[in-house]
Design an enzyme around this catalytic site. Sequence first.
Site, short mmCIF file in Angstrom:
data_model
loop_
_atom_site.label_atom_id
_atom_site.label_comp_id
_atom_site.label_asym_id
_atom_site.label_seq_id
_atom_site.Cartn_x
_atom_site.Cartn_y
_atom_site.Cartn_z
N SER A 1 0.82 -0.99 -0.04
CA SER A 1 -0.01 -0.13 -0.05
C SER A 1 0.76 1.09 -0.11
O SER A 1 0.39 2.37 -0.63
CB SER A 1 -0.90 0.05 1.10
OG SER A 1 -0.12 -0.06 2.58
N ASP B 1 -1.71 7.17 10.04
CA ASP B 1 -2.88 6.07 10.72
C ASP B 1 -1.66 4.97 11.41
O ASP B 1 -2.29 3.90 12.00
CB ASP B 1 -3.65 5.29 9.74
CG ASP B 1 -2.92 4.67 8.61
OD1 ASP B 1 -1.53 4.64 8.41
OD2 ASP B 1 -3.55 4.12 7.53
N HIS C 1 0.75 3.94 7.39
CA HIS C 1 0.69 4.81 6.04
C HIS C 1 1.43 6.11 6.10
O HIS C 1 1.40 7.00 7.08
CB HIS C 1 -0.57 4.78 5.53
CG HIS C 1 -1.19 3.58 5.16
ND1 HIS C 1 -2.30 2.95 5.72
CD2 HIS C 1 -0.73 2.42 4.11
CE1 HIS C 1 -2.46 1.75 5.30
NE2 HIS C 1 -1.54 1.37 4.31
#
Length: 248
Positions: free
Chosen positions: A12, A190, A193
């Site tokens: 991600s 978070d 990320h």
Amino acid sequence: MDYNKFILFGDSITQYSTQQAGYTPFLTDKYVRKLDVLNRGYAGYTTEHGRLILPKILEIESNKEKDNIKLITIFLGTNDCYENNNWIQPTKIERTKENIEYLIDLALSYNIKPIVIGPGLHDYNLVIEKSQAVKATNNRRNLEYSEVIKSVAKAKNVPFIDTWNLMLQDSKFTKEEIFEDPPLEEYLIDGIHYTTKSYVLLTKEIYKTIEYNYPELLPENLPFKLSYWRDIDPKNLDTIFTNTYKQD
């Protein structure tokens, strides 16, 4: 019109690097008309998933001569570090090592110049606050995985970006303090990320790594595709393909 390629491969953090402050738009801009920058980031994926899909990606993107993919970043391991949050992502450190070895060897077999990137810092309190997840990893564990990935890159003689220490050195914390898992909202939106600040740090490091290890692949050392518009002969538009675009 067949462009050579620069693949950004990872999880991600790579996928979300398409944001304005991420390294995908930065590198796309730097290599415009020189290399096609392809984002192949897959949220939630581990090295175990990566070893299944990278062969497919390279099979599709590579030409028969295996000389058109010039660079690849391999940025996996962040999700491997998890140990008790689910049954899909946690990967034993020995297996992560094997997977990274496989991915590097695969890239080299396609004559690609790899840049391996290790997992960065983690803020599990912020993870719990934002997603109500369980405590899945910590900075000590992330460092252990980073060091193992680093050892593989060193053994394979390919460049490694130590994201963990890159973030540490930029922060106000000592290594011992980081092991106590302090708040890191300046670097992590978070807990996992990256913020703009972290992406800027990593983007600069990627570019520096190319400059130091693969200078022949810096943008200024690669030819432009097609002629500069002022050099095109209006009476012979085929000069689009024959004139050389020289960068100032």
